[in-house]
Design a protein around this motif. Sequence first.
Motif, PDB file in Angstrom:
ATOM      1  N   ALA A 195     -17.552 -24.639 -34.932  1.00 20.54           N
ATOM      2  CA  ALA A 195     -18.407 -25.695 -34.211  1.00 20.54           C
ATOM      3  C   ALA A 195     -19.945 -25.502 -34.261  1.00 20.54           C
ATOM      4  CB  ALA A 195     -17.987 -26.007 -32.777  1.00 20.54           C
ATOM      5  N   HIS A 196     -20.661 -26.207 -34.439  1.00 24.39           N
ATOM      6  CA  HIS A 196     -22.181 -26.218 -34.399  1.00 24.39           C
ATOM      7  C   HIS A 196     -22.760 -26.697 -33.140  1.00 24.39           C
ATOM      8  CE1 HIS A 196     -26.304 -27.395 -36.221  1.00 24.39           C
ATOM      9  NE2 HIS A 196     -26.236 -26.132 -35.955  1.00 24.39           N
ATOM     10  N   SER A 197     -23.747 -26.185 -32.599  1.00 20.94           N
ATOM     11  CA  SER A 197     -24.715 -27.050 -31.804  1.00 20.94           C
ATOM     12  C   SER A 197     -24.146 -27.687 -30.799  1.00 20.94           C
ATOM     13  CB  SER A 197     -25.691 -27.695 -32.488  1.00 20.94           C
ATOM     14  OG  SER A 197     -26.813 -28.372 -31.890  1.00 20.94           O
ATOM     15  N   GLY A 198     -24.458 -28.989 -30.495  1.00 22.50           N
ATOM     16  CA  GLY A 198     -23.587 -29.788 -29.405  1.00 22.50           C
ATOM     17  C   GLY A 198     -22.220 -29.792 -29.496  1.00 22.50           C
ATOM     18  N   GLY A 199     -21.599 -29.669 -30.598  1.00 21.83           N
ATOM     19  CA  GLY A 199     -20.202 -29.738 -31.000  1.00 21.83           C
ATOM     20  C   GLY A 199     -19.426 -28.540 -30.199  1.00 21.83           C
TER      21      GLY A 199
END
Length: 289
Positions: free
Chosen positions: A104-108
């Motif tokens: 997952a990246h950042s806000g995810g």
Amino acid sequence: MRTFTASDGTELAYHLIGDGEGGDASGPGVPPVVCLPGGPMQDSAYLGDLGGLAARRPLLKLDLRGTGRSAVPEDRSSYRCDRLVDDVEALRVHLGLEVLDLLAHSGGTNLAVLYAARHPERVGRLALITPSVMAVGIAIDGSVRRETALLRRNEPWFPTAFAALEAIVGGRATAEAFQAIAPFAYGRWDEAARAHQAAEDGQRNDEAAAAYGAEGAYAPEATRAALAKFGAPVLVLAGQADLNSPPPAMTELAGLFPDVELVVQPGAAHFPWLDDPAAFTAATGAFLS
């Protein structure tokens, strides 16, 4: 593009790319890494092939409800991060996998962390790329962001961007200020970075983004307690120059997991697979292999 149906009947889309070491979600070989985009609530297209990571493992990029090719739900409150956990679990069931390797990246990453806390037995490996820390309640002081920004003091765009950052940290945020700090998100503010940034507005569902972290989405104390017992391997990959997810906060986040590897990618900012694809795929590919 392929689709599956969430528990409330919303049709959700995902994109399977890369052969990795062979196979895909419906056949023999290495199962895909399920990729949860940030934004929050941005079309998974912005992830590309994660700097060539798809050559190491197949990637399954999920379009969260209301984004990309996924349908808009009837109940717009279902955009809330904790409620999206059910969509990830529905995807796992659809794929017929006992466990998921999640990236997952950042806000995810808030969604990935909540999924890991609720379904720890369903996660094989968890890769958190320049993560958000909302789900676990870590505070990032403005002084840390300033200190990180100063790493870029020799860039030609720095004076304007740093003045905008000072305005934001000082409580004088404007749309123009947020636009002005865009170069900080990339290790190189070149043509590719500008094009990537310019595409963001058309890729993000602003209504969904506003609901993603709405009241009740996060219960940091309970999540921290669950993560303290989470047994699967975790990678926290930070960018050395990332204002959004600065290394001190990433060190604190890593400390919440029993089995964790913290990697700080030199010269990288918020999109490390764009800043140095080779470094990113070496670290992340090794973790996921």
